[in-house]
Enzyme design. Structure first.
Site, PDB file in Angstrom:
ATOM      1  CD  GLU A  29      -2.753   1.260   2.436  1.00 17.91           C
ATOM      2  OE1 GLU A  29      -2.705   0.378   3.313  1.00 17.91           O
ATOM      3  OE2 GLU A  29      -3.516   2.242   2.491  1.00 17.91           O
ATOM      4  NE  ARG A 254       3.984  -7.927  11.085  1.00 17.17           N
ATOM      5  CZ  ARG A 254       3.536  -7.101  10.146  1.00 17.17           C
ATOM      6  NH1 ARG A 254       2.602  -7.489   9.313  1.00 17.17           N
ATOM      7  NH2 ARG A 254       3.997  -5.885  10.055  1.00 17.17           N
ATOM      8  CE  LYS A 264       3.027   0.243   4.907  1.00 17.74           C
ATOM      9  NZ  LYS A 264       2.491  -0.042   3.570  1.00 17.74           N
TER      10      LYS A 264
HETATM   11  P1  ATP Z   1       2.856  -2.146   7.943  1.00 13.40           P
HETATM   12  O1  ATP Z   1       2.271  -2.966   9.037  1.00 13.40           O
HETATM   13  O2  ATP Z   1       4.274  -1.810   8.149  1.00 13.40           O
HETATM   14  O3  ATP Z   1       2.049  -0.960   7.581  1.00 13.40           O
HETATM   15  P2  ATP Z   1       1.620  -3.527   5.857  1.00 13.40           P
HETATM   16  O4  ATP Z   1       1.446  -4.984   5.920  1.00 13.40           O
HETATM   17  O5  ATP Z   1       0.437  -2.704   6.142  1.00 13.40           O
HETATM   18  O6  ATP Z   1       2.864  -3.113   6.712  1.00 13.40           O
HETATM   19  P3  ATP Z   1       1.664  -3.400   3.035  1.00 13.40           P
HETATM   20  O7  ATP Z   1       2.102  -2.296   2.175  1.00 13.40           O
HETATM   21  O8  ATP Z   1       0.230  -3.722   3.079  1.00 13.40           O
HETATM   22  O9  ATP Z   1       2.201  -3.075   4.480  1.00 13.40           O
HETATM   23  O10 ATP Z   1       2.532  -4.692   2.765  1.00 13.40           O
HETATM   24  C1  ATP Z   1       2.856  -5.181   1.501  1.00 13.40           C
HETATM   25  C2  ATP Z   1       3.230  -6.612   1.642  1.00 13.40           C
HETATM   26  O11 ATP Z   1       4.337  -6.757   2.528  1.00 13.40           O
HETATM   27  C3  ATP Z   1       2.103  -7.435   2.218  1.00 13.40           C
HETATM   28  O12 ATP Z   1       1.964  -8.621   1.494  1.00 13.40           O
HETATM   29  C4  ATP Z   1       2.539  -7.709   3.632  1.00 13.40           C
HETATM   30  O13 ATP Z   1       2.028  -8.923   4.071  1.00 13.40           O
HETATM   31  C5  ATP Z   1       4.053  -7.710   3.507  1.00 13.40           C
HETATM   32  N1  ATP Z   1       4.671  -7.342   4.783  1.00 13.40           N
HETATM   33  C6  ATP Z   1       4.440  -6.246   5.506  1.00 13.40           C
HETATM   34  N2  ATP Z   1       5.131  -6.259   6.658  1.00 13.40           N
HETATM   35  C7  ATP Z   1       5.835  -7.414   6.658  1.00 13.40           C
HETATM   36  C8  ATP Z   1       6.739  -8.031   7.580  1.00 13.40           C
HETATM   37  N3  ATP Z   1       7.068  -7.446   8.726  1.00 13.40           N
HETATM   38  N4  ATP Z   1       7.250  -9.235   7.248  1.00 13.40           N
HETATM   39  C9  ATP Z   1       6.935  -9.813   6.082  1.00 13.40           C
HETATM   40  N5  ATP Z   1       6.094  -9.296   5.181  1.00 13.40           N
HETATM   41  C10 ATP Z   1       5.539  -8.109   5.456  1.00 13.40           C
HETATM   42 MG    MG Z   2      -1.333  -3.272   4.869  1.00 15.10          MG
END
Ligand code: ATP
Ligand code: MG
Length: 551
Positions: A29, A254, A264
């Protein structure tokens, strides 16, 4: 050994599923910069595609216009490329808005979605709990044509934000809360960074993601464990909608890293509240931060390989990441000499005004890196810590009367010292050198117990050096109620007047060096001509190797 995801893919290929294709996607995102957790997901998605002769798309999941921005889109593209990957297709969920809207109408006509006019509060209350079923909305029985009319008018902007939502009609008594008539569309008058003001209704993540995967013919939709409970809805949508393929969602744990938060939202708070200088502050585990600090893509990929993927959440020791960086930089970083806390040494028997150039090996791990000339003269700087007036027992470096080696230079012996009369602090040393030891060995075979790094005073370039430490003082700052209370006040130490050899001072931004005996450093973007700034990437001391040896 294959991890569980690669095992599944191998089995799918063996069974001839998906016509022998493997297609993945990385779906960020664009609401912030990528971090090391995303690197894990990137290495997995792109890595799997490479290994199985498949493809990986970059898809921006841009369904939440209020938090998203093109700044983030651009940085994410740059970060994925910097990590060493290239996408097969570049897509945006917003490119599918029209199609997704049509899917909404499709569900309505099939009697599988309805417009709910309860307030957000009522919807929340009526969802029930884990132990109690939900309560059906009084609008659940709306006939299809009425739903269709309302949905069209939602799109046309006839209603206020929050007046209606579109919900899937599944099962208000489902033990899985995500199946209790999940909201698919909401009204939100917000400017979108790509579609502008064209839309005032936006699909929820759960509505956008599965069909987007299916439209791109993704075979394996890899995501983190928090989406496990969403899988039944994912499957319901790809089975129900007239989509061209049937992707499979697989969840993995994760990445959590010790001594940092990993979200983020938290990073945005750190930036906005000024606890760090920006998303690319070298203390941040963002890709841009790590890049500025001097981490290499190779090291980050090696780290991701090493941690692997599994189903269970755990916390990875940040020392392992640092270990990967050290291992990689050891192979590729040019060695230079830099003195962080300079102590002047005058070599009294060295001819006044003379300079010579000594040959110094650039990288003992890489003969191809060759040698360079390092100037030497009568006055040099050594590290303040490398001298003790009253050396304790195991201190073998310079002390009054003692002889040591200057790296690739000469043996010197300390004959005298100069002190600040006011403080008593040693401000300068007087030494003699042995001309026969040029290059670092004594023809008579006598040994010294220490080799010091040094910089010629007349040739040294003044440098700012930024020493970084962990941003947080506790292993799991994410568990503390207010992470601000566990910020490390000493996470940045600035040394304004370090001395480096001339060759290090000319290097372009981003160049990585090993400062001999000290650590790895990278030239920072704040550098100006003649005034370099270095970020300490990582120290030489390997705490991970220690942890491993103990085991
Ligand atoms: P955040 O919690 O930091 O905002 P998010 O999951 O909301 O992260 P996205 O932009 O939606 O961020 O993530 C893009 C991809 O990266 C998704 O498939 C998510 O599952 C993966 N991802 C995010 N954080 C991690 C992590 N700590 N370890 C592994 N994969 C991750
Ligand atoms: Mg997300």
């Amino acid at each position: 050994m294959l991890d569980f995801i690669r095992t599944i893919i191998t089995e799918d290929l063996a069974a001839g599923r998906n016509g022998g294709r493997v297609a993945t996607r990385f779906p960020p995102e664009p609401n912030g910069y990528l971090h090391i957790g995303h690197a894990k997901s990137i290495c997995l998605n792109f890595g799997v595609a490479q290994e199985f002769g498949g493809t990986c798309n970059l898809r921006f999941d841009d369904t939440n216009p209020t938090k998203e921005d093109v700044e983030y889109v651009e940085s994410i593209e740059e970060d994925v490329r910097w990590l060493g990957f290239e996408w097969a297709g570049l897509h945006f969920a917003s490119d599918y808005f029209e199609q997704l809207y049509q899917f909404g109408e499709y569900l309505i006509t099939k009697g599988l979605a309805y417009v709910d006019s309860q307030t957000a509060d009522e919807i929340r209350r009526n969802r029930g709990t884990l132990t109690e079923p939900g309560v059906e909305s009084p609008f659940r029985g709306r006939p299809a044509d009425e739903n269709l009319d309302l949905f069209r008018r939602m799109r046309a902007g006839e209603f206020a934000d929050g007046a209606h939502v579109l919900r899937a009609k599944i099962d208000m008594a489902s033990p899985n809360m995500n199946m209790r008539d999940p909201v698919l569309y909401r009204i939100r008058r917000a400017h979108h960074h790509r579609t502008g003001d064209r839309w005032c209704i936006y699909p929820m993540y759960d509505m956008a993601h599965p069909p987007s995967d299916a439209l791109e013919h993704i075979t394996h939709s890899l995501c983190t464990l928090e989406f496990e409970d969403h899988r039944p809805l994912y499957d319901w949508l790809v089975e129900t909608l007239p989509v061209p393929s049937r992707p499979r969602q697989i969840e993995f744990a994760r990445l959590n890293l010790s001594y940092t938060v990993m979200s983020k939202r938290r990073f945005l708070e750190l930036v906005e509240e000024g606890h760090v200088s920006g998303w690319d502050d070298p203390r941040m585990p963002t890709i841009v931060g790590m890049r500025r600090r001097g981490y290499t893509p190779e090291a980050i990929r090696a780290f991701c390989d090493r941690i692997g993927v599994a189903k269970r959440e755990n916390i990875v020791d940040v020392a392992l990441l640092e270990h990967a960086v050290r291992e990689d930089l050891n192979l590729r970083a040019q060695r230079v000499m830099g003195v962080l806390r300079p102590l002047k040494v005058v070599i009294t028997n060295y001819p006044q005004g003379e300079t010579e150039e000594l040959d110094v090996v650039n990288n003992p791990e890489d003969p191809a890196a060759g040698t360079r000339k390092v100037p030497f003269s009568r006055e040099i700087y050594i590290e303040h810590d490398d001298f003790r007036e009253d050396p304790p027992k195991k201190f073998f470096r310079l002390a009054p009367g003692r002889e040591v080696r200057l790296r690739c230079g000469y043996f010197i012996t300390c004959t005298d010292l100069v002190k600040d009369p006011a403080t008593g602090e040693v401000t300068e040393l007087r030494c003699t050198y042995d001309p026969a030891t040029r290059g670092g060995d004594a023809p008579d075979g006598r040994k010294v117990k220490a080799t010091l790094h040094w910089v010629s005073a007349a040739h040294a370039v003044n440098a700012e050096v930024r020493l970084y430490d962990r941003l947080f003082t506790v292993e799991e700052p994410g568990r503390v109620e207010d992470f601000r209370t566990v910020l490390n006040p000493a996470s940045l130490e600035i040394i304004a007047d370090a001395k480096v050899e001339p060759s290090a001072a000319r290097a372009p931004v981003g160049t990585r060096f090993q400062f001999e005996r000290i650590g790895y450093f990278a030239v920072d973007k704040d550098s100006a001509p003649g005034a370099p700034v270095f970020n300490r990437t990582v120290t030489l001391k390997d705490s991970w190797a220690k942890i491993e040896n103990k085991r």
